[in-house]
Motif scaffolding. Sequence first.
Motif, mmCIF file in Angstrom:
data_model
loop_
_atom_site.group_PDB
_atom_site.id
_atom_site.type_symbol
_atom_site.label_atom_id
_atom_site.label_comp_id
_atom_site.label_asym_id
_atom_site.label_seq_id
_atom_site.Cartn_x
_atom_site.Cartn_y
_atom_site.Cartn_z
ATOM 1 N N ARG A 11 0.893 -1.202 -0.032
ATOM 2 C CA ARG A 11 0.100 -0.073 -0.042
ATOM 3 C C ARG A 11 0.921 1.180 -0.002
ATOM 4 N NH1 ARG A 11 -3.687 -0.064 4.968
ATOM 5 N NH2 ARG A 11 -1.617 -0.486 6.028
ATOM 6 N N MET A 12 0.354 2.278 -0.583
ATOM 7 C CA MET A 12 1.032 3.567 -0.555
ATOM 8 C C MET A 12 1.282 4.087 0.962
ATOM 9 S SD MET A 12 1.508 4.416 -3.820
ATOM 10 C CE MET A 12 1.904 6.149 -3.824
ATOM 11 N N TYR A 13 0.311 3.762 1.564
ATOM 12 C CA TYR A 13 0.371 3.942 3.055
ATOM 13 C C TYR A 13 1.597 3.339 3.819
ATOM 14 C CZ TYR A 13 -0.428 4.373 8.120
ATOM 15 O OH TYR A 13 -0.446 4.568 9.542
ATOM 16 N N ASP A 14 1.894 1.982 3.281
ATOM 17 C CA ASP A 14 3.203 1.557 3.962
ATOM 18 C C ASP A 14 4.401 1.954 3.394
ATOM 19 O OD1 ASP A 14 1.645 -0.233 5.687
ATOM 20 O OD2 ASP A 14 1.100 -1.451 3.866
ATOM 21 N N VAL A 15 4.534 2.340 2.090
ATOM 22 C CA VAL A 15 5.753 3.040 1.683
ATOM 23 C C VAL A 15 5.941 4.335 2.426
ATOM 24 C CG1 VAL A 15 6.560 4.420 -0.468
ATOM 25 C CG2 VAL A 15 5.331 2.377 -0.689
ATOM 26 N N ALA A 16 4.874 5.120 2.609
ATOM 27 C CA ALA A 16 5.063 6.203 3.603
ATOM 28 C C ALA A 16 5.781 5.872 4.888
ATOM 29 C CB ALA A 16 3.746 7.134 3.818
ATOM 30 N N ALA A 17 4.998 4.777 5.605
ATOM 31 C CA ALA A 17 5.336 4.380 6.919
ATOM 32 C C ALA A 17 6.783 3.863 6.999
ATOM 33 C CB ALA A 17 4.241 3.347 7.262
ATOM 34 N N GLY A 18 7.220 3.193 5.889
ATOM 35 C CA GLY A 18 8.451 2.655 5.859
ATOM 36 C C GLY A 18 9.558 3.555 5.626
ATOM 37 N N GLY A 31 16.244 -17.248 -14.454
ATOM 38 C CA GLY A 31 16.737 -17.596 -13.023
ATOM 39 C C GLY A 31 16.792 -16.629 -12.113
ATOM 40 N N TRP A 32 16.060 -15.358 -12.606
ATOM 41 C CA TRP A 32 15.972 -14.055 -11.785
ATOM 42 C C TRP A 32 14.966 -14.009 -10.762
ATOM 43 C CZ3 TRP A 32 12.391 -10.426 -11.192
ATOM 44 C CH2 TRP A 32 12.521 -9.242 -10.685
ATOM 45 N N GLN A 33 15.162 -13.488 -9.806
ATOM 46 C CA GLN A 33 14.259 -13.130 -8.963
ATOM 47 C C GLN A 33 14.709 -11.882 -7.961
ATOM 48 O OE1 GLN A 33 13.388 -16.341 -6.426
ATOM 49 N NE2 GLN A 33 15.147 -16.488 -5.457
ATOM 50 N N PRO A 34 13.789 -11.107 -7.357
ATOM 51 C CA PRO A 34 14.328 -9.841 -6.734
ATOM 52 C C PRO A 34 14.981 -10.270 -5.591
ATOM 53 C CG PRO A 34 12.100 -10.151 -6.492
ATOM 54 C CD PRO A 34 12.430 -11.129 -7.427
ATOM 55 N N GLU A 35 16.164 -9.461 -5.216
ATOM 56 C CA GLU A 35 17.198 -9.600 -4.058
ATOM 57 C C GLU A 35 16.932 -8.604 -3.079
ATOM 58 O OE1 GLU A 35 20.723 -10.397 -5.555
ATOM 59 O OE2 GLU A 35 20.218 -12.361 -6.161
ATOM 60 N N ILE A 36 16.737 -7.298 -3.186
ATOM 61 C CA ILE A 36 16.713 -6.255 -2.324
ATOM 62 C C ILE A 36 15.491 -6.004 -1.686
ATOM 63 C CG2 ILE A 36 17.267 -3.789 -2.242
ATOM 64 C CD1 ILE A 36 18.904 -4.179 -4.805
ATOM 65 N N PRO A 37 15.274 -6.109 -0.310
ATOM 66 C CA PRO A 37 14.135 -5.742 0.441
ATOM 67 C C PRO A 37 13.584 -4.356 0.036
ATOM 68 C CG PRO A 37 15.749 -6.255 1.846
ATOM 69 C CD PRO A 37 16.627 -6.295 0.487
ATOM 70 N N LEU A 38 12.241 -4.277 0.298
ATOM 71 C CA LEU A 38 11.852 -2.883 0.373
ATOM 72 C C LEU A 38 12.318 -2.027 1.325
ATOM 73 C CD1 LEU A 38 9.512 -0.992 -1.157
ATOM 74 C CD2 LEU A 38 7.960 -1.936 0.749
ATOM 75 N N TRP A 39 12.717 -2.314 2.471
ATOM 76 C CA TRP A 39 13.398 -1.321 3.545
ATOM 77 C C TRP A 39 14.545 -0.917 2.992
ATOM 78 C CZ3 TRP A 39 17.622 -1.710 6.283
ATOM 79 C CH2 TRP A 39 18.229 -3.114 6.500
ATOM 80 N N ILE A 40 15.424 -1.586 2.477
ATOM 81 C CA ILE A 40 16.386 -0.968 2.061
ATOM 82 C C ILE A 40 16.374 -0.163 0.824
ATOM 83 C CG2 ILE A 40 18.528 -1.783 0.920
ATOM 84 C CD1 ILE A 40 18.896 -4.309 2.482
ATOM 85 N N SER A 41 15.334 -0.643 -0.146
ATOM 86 C CA SER A 41 15.244 0.457 -1.214
ATOM 87 C C SER A 41 14.574 1.667 -0.669
ATOM 88 C CB SER A 41 13.878 -0.173 -2.110
ATOM 89 O OG SER A 41 14.336 -1.373 -2.659
ATOM 90 N N LEU A 42 13.756 1.947 0.415
ATOM 91 C CA LEU A 42 13.374 3.000 0.716
ATOM 92 C C LEU A 42 14.469 3.757 1.654
ATOM 93 C CD1 LEU A 42 9.914 1.756 2.252
ATOM 94 C CD2 LEU A 42 10.322 3.294 0.473
ATOM 95 N N LEU A 43 15.347 3.057 2.228
ATOM 96 C CA LEU A 43 16.447 3.904 3.081
ATOM 97 C C LEU A 43 17.298 4.372 2.137
ATOM 98 C CD1 LEU A 43 18.035 4.355 5.634
ATOM 99 C CD2 LEU A 43 19.127 2.298 5.532
ATOM 100 N N ASP A 44 17.891 3.636 0.941
ATOM 101 C CA ASP A 44 18.683 4.118 -0.005
ATOM 102 C C ASP A 44 17.918 5.401 -0.758
ATOM 103 O OD1 ASP A 44 20.603 2.280 0.810
ATOM 104 O OD2 ASP A 44 20.086 0.738 -0.969
ATOM 105 N N LEU A 45 16.792 5.191 -1.064
ATOM 106 C CA LEU A 45 16.007 6.330 -1.729
ATOM 107 C C LEU A 45 16.112 7.438 -0.790
ATOM 108 C CD1 LEU A 45 14.330 7.449 -4.037
ATOM 109 C CD2 LEU A 45 12.193 6.558 -2.979
#
Length: 310
Positions: free
Chosen positions: A243-250, A288-302
């Motif tokens: 949810r957009m709300y959870d992106v903001a909360a993250g 054989g691809w799948q995502p590796e970087i969790p959302l919380w790291i993406s948000l922190l780096d952003l």
Amino acid sequence: MSSPSVVLVVGATGFIGRHAVDRLSESGFRVLGTSTDGEETDFACDLEVPESVDDALRLARPHAILMTAGRSSVSEAWADPAGAFRINTTGTFNLLEGVRRISPEAHLTLVSSASVYGIPETGDELPFAEVNPSRPASPYGASKAAAEVLAGQYARQNHLRVAVARVFNQIGPGQSEAQAPAEFARDIALAEQRGERKLDLAIGNPEAGRDYTDVRDTARALAGIIKDGETGNFNICSGAGVRMYDVAAGLASHTPVEVGVERTPERAHPADVPLVIGSGKRLQKTIGWQPEIPLWISLLDLLDDWRRRI
């Protein structure tokens, strides 16, 4: 030893393009890039000018082409639908014409969007798979769907090797504030700089769910498609709705600013899609691809990226 394969990245200064250049270089390719005016890149390539596209192809002589250029903002496409079609659709046509005439042996990867799927008519349609019909609900989605149709027609008629990468919502360092997560990160970074203690983020629909993938994972997927010379349609997604709300909360969890959310209906897009989730099974099975970087790291780096920018 043979020289490394040349990959031409069209739109190398964009959000996905920059990360793709880095990943392709790390993977051993010789990477050449374009921007509209040639600034910061090897060649100029104005997708609205066929002669400019042709010149870039002749100069680069690529073995593979990655098309990441175009308008990527849904809001901007609503404000200027003609501009979205002119760049996303006609620009793709001009590139396909150039490839047909100048680089017919080159492998082409076209970066498209999950927006081509539109609004699911039933819950059974989620997660979206590549076999789902295209029913775009916005000018942006329609411009990308039209580009896909062109790519498919050129591939069949001219025996071109074409892959279409349907990218779901992106996140990560370098993202423009035209995208909601980056807008939130920018506003938080500005609040920190001003010494503000509280901040309310205006969100059109906080409950809207999106499938986020870190742009660095997406770059890795694109490099894998190019390396293996795959053709066909591929979703690049995480398979989870956030949810957009959870992106903001993250983002709020990474700042001392007290961050709240203010529902602002006038900021919602017309025909806004309430939930988008994709299936990445085809890409996982193929390369054989799948995502590796969790959302919380993406948000922190952003957020850290926006702190540096301001």
